[in-house]
Design a protein around this motif. Structure first.
Motif, PDB file in Angstrom:
ATOM      1  N   ALA A   1       0.853  -1.188   0.000  1.00  0.00           N
ATOM      2  CA  ALA A   1       0.000   0.000   0.000  1.00  0.00           C
ATOM      3  C   ALA A   1       0.885   1.232   0.000  1.00  0.00           C
ATOM      4  CB  ALA A   1      -0.927   0.003   1.219  1.00  0.00           C
ATOM      5  N   GLU A   2       0.371   2.316  -0.583  1.00  0.00           N
ATOM      6  CA  GLU A   2       1.091   3.587  -0.627  1.00  0.00           C
ATOM      7  C   GLU A   2       0.528   4.527   0.431  1.00  0.00           C
ATOM      8  OE1 GLU A   2       3.605   4.024  -2.603  1.00  0.00           O
ATOM      9  OE2 GLU A   2       3.247   3.296  -4.640  1.00  0.00           O
ATOM     10  N   VAL A   3       1.397   5.379   0.966  1.00  0.00           N
ATOM     11  CA  VAL A   3       0.979   6.360   1.956  1.00  0.00           C
ATOM     12  C   VAL A   3       0.552   7.640   1.240  1.00  0.00           C
ATOM     13  CG1 VAL A   3       1.702   7.723   3.956  1.00  0.00           C
ATOM     14  CG2 VAL A   3       2.522   5.373   3.670  1.00  0.00           C
TER      15      VAL A   3
ATOM     16  N   TYR B   1      -6.331   2.990   7.756  1.00  0.00           N
ATOM     17  CA  TYR B   1      -6.592   3.099   6.318  1.00  0.00           C
ATOM     18  C   TYR B   1      -6.654   4.549   5.856  1.00  0.00           C
ATOM     19  CZ  TYR B   1      -7.654  -1.895   6.310  1.00  0.00           C
ATOM     20  OH  TYR B   1      -7.570  -3.262   6.407  1.00  0.00           O
ATOM     21  N   ARG B   2      -6.901   5.476   6.778  1.00  0.00           N
ATOM     22  CA  ARG B   2      -6.984   6.881   6.387  1.00  0.00           C
ATOM     23  C   ARG B   2      -5.650   7.393   5.867  1.00  0.00           C
ATOM     24  NH1 ARG B   2      -8.984   9.033  12.058  1.00  0.00           N
ATOM     25  NH2 ARG B   2      -7.223   7.653  12.535  1.00  0.00           N
ATOM     26  N   GLN B   3      -4.553   6.765   6.272  1.00  0.00           N
ATOM     27  CA  GLN B   3      -3.233   7.205   5.806  1.00  0.00           C
ATOM     28  C   GLN B   3      -2.858   6.599   4.457  1.00  0.00           C
ATOM     29  OE1 GLN B   3       0.074   7.231   8.639  1.00  0.00           O
ATOM     30  NE2 GLN B   3      -1.352   6.693  10.283  1.00  0.00           N
ATOM     31  N   LEU B   4      -3.665   5.653   3.956  1.00  0.00           N
ATOM     32  CA  LEU B   4      -3.286   4.901   2.767  1.00  0.00           C
ATOM     33  C   LEU B   4      -4.039   5.388   1.534  1.00  0.00           C
ATOM     34  CD1 LEU B   4      -3.259   1.290   4.275  1.00  0.00           C
ATOM     35  CD2 LEU B   4      -1.393   2.964   4.174  1.00  0.00           C
ATOM     36  N   VAL B   5      -3.353   5.380   0.425  1.00  0.00           N
ATOM     37  CA  VAL B   5      -3.985   5.716  -0.850  1.00  0.00           C
ATOM     38  C   VAL B   5      -5.111   4.720  -1.116  1.00  0.00           C
ATOM     39  CG1 VAL B   5      -3.633   5.882  -3.345  1.00  0.00           C
ATOM     40  CG2 VAL B   5      -1.867   6.739  -1.764  1.00  0.00           C
ATOM     41  N   GLU B   6      -6.301   5.245  -1.409  1.00  0.00           N
ATOM     42  CA  GLU B   6      -7.503   4.428  -1.614  1.00  0.00           C
ATOM     43  C   GLU B   6      -7.775   3.531  -0.403  1.00  0.00           C
ATOM     44  OE1 GLU B   6      -8.561   3.176  -5.777  1.00  0.00           O
ATOM     45  OE2 GLU B   6      -6.361   3.109  -5.925  1.00  0.00           O
ATOM     46  N   GLY B   7      -7.533   4.086   0.776  1.00  0.00           N
ATOM     47  CA  GLY B   7      -7.690   3.307   1.998  1.00  0.00           C
ATOM     48  C   GLY B   7      -9.083   2.749   2.184  1.00  0.00           C
TER      49      GLY B   7
ATOM     50  N   TYR C   1       4.515   6.287   6.891  1.00  0.00           N
ATOM     51  CA  TYR C   1       3.333   5.840   7.621  1.00  0.00           C
ATOM     52  C   TYR C   1       3.559   6.055   9.110  1.00  0.00           C
ATOM     53  CZ  TYR C   1      -0.306   2.643   9.331  1.00  0.00           C
ATOM     54  OH  TYR C   1      -1.387   2.091   9.973  1.00  0.00           O
ATOM     55  N   GLN C   2       2.559   6.592   9.802  1.00  0.00           N
ATOM     56  CA  GLN C   2       2.624   6.817  11.253  1.00  0.00           C
ATOM     57  C   GLN C   2       1.853   5.688  11.938  1.00  0.00           C
ATOM     58  OE1 GLN C   2       4.624   9.359  12.264  1.00  0.00           O
ATOM     59  NE2 GLN C   2       4.948   9.577  10.045  1.00  0.00           N
ATOM     60  N   PRO C   3       2.551   4.738  12.558  1.00  0.00           N
ATOM     61  CA  PRO C   3       1.888   3.486  12.931  1.00  0.00           C
ATOM     62  C   PRO C   3       1.216   3.463  14.301  1.00  0.00           C
ATOM     63  CG  PRO C   3       4.231   3.294  13.339  1.00  0.00           C
ATOM     64  CD  PRO C   3       4.016   4.665  12.755  1.00  0.00           C
TER      65      PRO C   3
END
Length: 721
Positions: free
Chosen positions: A409-411, A435-441, A417-419
């Protein structure tokens, strides 16, 4: 710092071994010489030690995680991490390592008695001097002779607890040899006892044990034949005295099982000349531990008893996960047992006061970020590509020219990514990605992408790291079970790696966590919180983890929390490739859990069954349930609200210590490949058993292979006999 370009180190895998290597290489003493990037599958660090926060901030673990008091390397780096982190206790409830770990001295075994019933054999193990990981190098390096002498001291102490008639004790005391001074007098006393066969009373036997203890502990050279004959005479006398008593007295039977086991260990040490063999315990690693004990006189009752069974259970030591095939290398088995019981500091076990991810991996992540380390999450390693051997110059060692990843997945925005999430002031790992941090989350969440599943091969793109451009050195710190999938070229070209994969086997495990409205005493357990092993499968090990209730965010806290774990019987490899396999295994473990609660837990918790004879499903708490409102339904349906896991991913499988396999492990110090080293509890690290300590030792060795630090003598136990 010099003007030289920093050396780029790629660490693949963020479990105990990987983060330890990163911690060592980014120490301030290196002055920025190593620029470290950790590449991690999915959204969190931890490997087999990962945990996450679920609904109501429930801690969801990979399994049952306890640290042992002899984990000197693990505690040392953990304590240094907390000291550097400098959390404010006014704002963070786990600010220091003593906030994170608590001594846990009360332990037990599940004992199957001759009366055909399960009973609990419990003990409060006394604290030993110091604390694990105390700074300095004052940890003693025990010799095998010292371990044997300490074993005799234990046998003598146990025998002294047995009562005998006063008349026998008095007459025995009169015949006991006088104190000895010189080595010659010591050997003369032993020879005299052998000559006249004066082992008629416990008093004389106890004195004989003391003489053997002195001989092993003080004499640099001793006649092994004399000691062996003396040992056999003492053992025969003890067997004659205990033989009838143990049939009707469970307490004496349990004492005898320990005494008999230790006598077999001492006899084996003498017969196999372990005290003088330069290989130390490794000399007997081709034997299974039970097989070796039997060869040296241990009874079948001892070999199949609770104590020995628990030693196998705690290390999942069943080939292919089959409990009918218990197998562990005898040398490492003895090394582990001796260090566990004689070299622990502070307490035998230490429990964490939160999830292992929160207590261990969040602090490491924060410190490493401050030091400048980078983390690339959602990176699944696909291949370690070697340079074409035809292009190597004469004398040039083979090397890794590329690391090939699938980026899962892309950020958003291309940043890091802030885990971590905040749970009432404590940095923690979530049980699912943000998922909010991910492209198309939203789409990824809706489609159910399983980033930690070996069977979900979906990706955003591919990425290739090239030597000289993206990395200079690589540390392969993935789980041992993943090697066949990510090192195909290595296995094809290197016979040693192929043999290692064939010989160093792994097994899946299973774990269960339940949260209950009934306290342990209401369930029938009337002793203090405990860790207990040696019980019946499918879950042979249980720990009372009720202390974690305050760490979670329930509308009303659970009265008790219980964790269980065990090996999971393996299936043929061809069955593991099917996409449905992980879900099938998850359902398989669910059935195991339900059966266990219905049929087995009553032996530990006598009040766990209701009037109908079924488990009291109503005591299970649902984090989504509101007071007075039905949530999970009734009966067995309530079990769906609990947490269980089938650890079948290749990276999650537990590495076994099978007889004859340890010589095939590859060391982090191996320099066959110019820019590659390895780290993990599957490597040859000096303590070759699947555990946190082995992984940390391996990570420290990998750092040493690259930087020369830490020094080998600073890695406690690496040179253990």
């Amino acid at each position: 710092m010099s003007n030289e370009r920093p050396i780029n180190v790629a660490i693949i895998g963020g479990g105990c071994a990987g983060v330890t290597a990163a911690f060592e290489l980014t120490r301030p003493e290196h002055q920025g010489r190593y620029r470290v990037t950790v590449y991690q599958l999915g959204w969190r660090l931890g490997g087999k030690g990962a945990s996450g926060r679920g609904s109501a901030d429930r801690i969801q673990e990979h399994g049952l995680h306890l640290w042992m008091g002899f984990y000197e390397n693990a505690f040392r780096v953990m304590r240094e991490c907390y000291a550097e982190l400098k959390r404010d206790p006014a704002t963070c409830r786990i600010a220091d390592w003593r906030d994170a770990f608590t001594p846990d001295p009360f332990n037990g075994l599940a004992d199957w008695s001759p009366g055909q019933v399960w009973s609990s054999w419990t003990a409060r193990l006394p604290p030993f001097e110091g604390l694990p990981g105390d700074p300095g190098n004052e940890v003693p390096r025990w010799t095998i002779a010292q371990y044997m002498a300490r074993s005799l001291e234990l046998v003598r102490a146990l025998v002294m607890t047995v009562q005998e008639p006063a008349s026998e004790a008095a007459s025995g005391a009169q015949r006991a040899p006088a104190g000895v001074g010189t080595p010659e007098a010591l050997l003369e006393s032993m020879s005299s006892l052998l000559k006249y066969g004066q082992f008629a009373t416990l008093a004389v036997v106890i004195e004989a044990l003391r003489l053997m203890e002195l001989a092993l502990g003080t004499l640099r050279r001793y006649p092994e034949n004399l000691l062996l004959r003396f040992h056999d005479a003492v053992a025969t006398a003890l067997r004659e005295r205990f033989g009838k008593l143990v049939e009707t007295d469970d307490r004496l039977r349990r004492l005898w099982e320990i005494i008999d086991m230790m006598l077999a260990v001492i006899r084996g040490g003498l017969r196999f000349r372990l005290m003088t063999d330069p290989r130390g315990f490794d000399a007997i690693d081709d034997y299974d531990c039970r097989e070796w004990l039997r060869l040296n006189g241990a009874s079948e009752g001892t070999i199949n008893g609770a104590f020995v069974r628990a030693l196998y259970d705690l290390t999942f030591a069943y080939e292919d996960g089959d409990v009918r095939r218990p197998r562990v290398a005898a040398g490492q088995g003895l090394r582990g047992a001796f260090r566990a019981f004689f070299a622990y500091r502070g307490a035998f076990f230490w429990k964490m006061r939160s999830g292992m991810g929160d207590v261990v991996f969040a602090p490491f992540y924060e410190v490493l970020k401050r030091r400048g380390a980078r983390f690339e999450f959602f990176h699944r390693l696909e291949n370690v590509r070697l340079a074409d051997s035809s292009r190597l110059a004469e004398g040039e060692r083979p090397y890794v020219e590329a690391l090939e990843f699938d980026v899962q997945a892309e950020v958003v925005g291309g940043g890091e990514y802030q885990p971590l999430i905040d749970v009432r002031g404590l940095p923690c790992w979530p049980a699912v990605p943000d998922y909010r941090q991910l492209v198309e989350g939203e789409r990824l969440e809706r489609e159910g992408w399983r980033f930690e599943s070996h069977w979900d091969r979906r990706k955003a793109r591919s990425r290739t790291l090239r030597v000289g451009r993206d990395f200079d050195l690589a540390i392969l710190a993935v789980g041992g079970g993943a090697i066949p999938y990510v090192c195909k070229e290595l296995l094809e070209r290197d016979a040693r790696w192929r043999t290692m994969v064939q010989q160093v086997k792994t097994v899946p495990t299973q774990a269960l966590q339940i949260w209950m409205s009934a306290s342990m005493s209401e369930l029938g357990w009337n002793e203090p919180p405990i860790n207990i092993s040696g019980f019946v499968e499918p879950f042979d090990t249980w720990a009372d983890m009720s202390h974690l209730a305050s760490e979670e965010s329930w509308p009303w806290p659970p009265a008790s929390i219980a964790y269980f774990c065990s090996v999971l019987p393996d299936v043929p490899e061809e069955e593991r490739v099917r996409p449905a396999f992980p879900e099938e295994q998850h359902e398989r473990v669910r059935r195991n859990c339900v059966h266990f609660l219905r049929e087995d837990i009553v032996h530990l918790w006598p009040q766990a069954l209701g009037a109908s004879g079924d488990f009291r499903w109503d005591v299970l708490l649902d984090p989504h349930e509101q007071p007075g409102v039905d949530g999970s339904g009734q009966g067995e349906a309530r079990f769906a609200s609990q947490y269980w896991t089938a650890n079948v991913n290749p990276t999650d499988r537990y590495t076994l210590t099978l007889p004859g396999s340890l010589k095939f492990r590859i060391s982090p110090l191996d320099n066959t490949y110019d820019n590659l080293t390895v780290a993990g509890d599957w490597t040859d690290c000096g303590f070759n058993q699947g555990c946190v300590e082995a992984a940390v030792m391996s990570g420290r060795l990998a750092a040493h292979a690259i930087s020369g630090a830490p020094r080998l003598e600073e890695i406690v136990g690496f040179d253990h006999p």
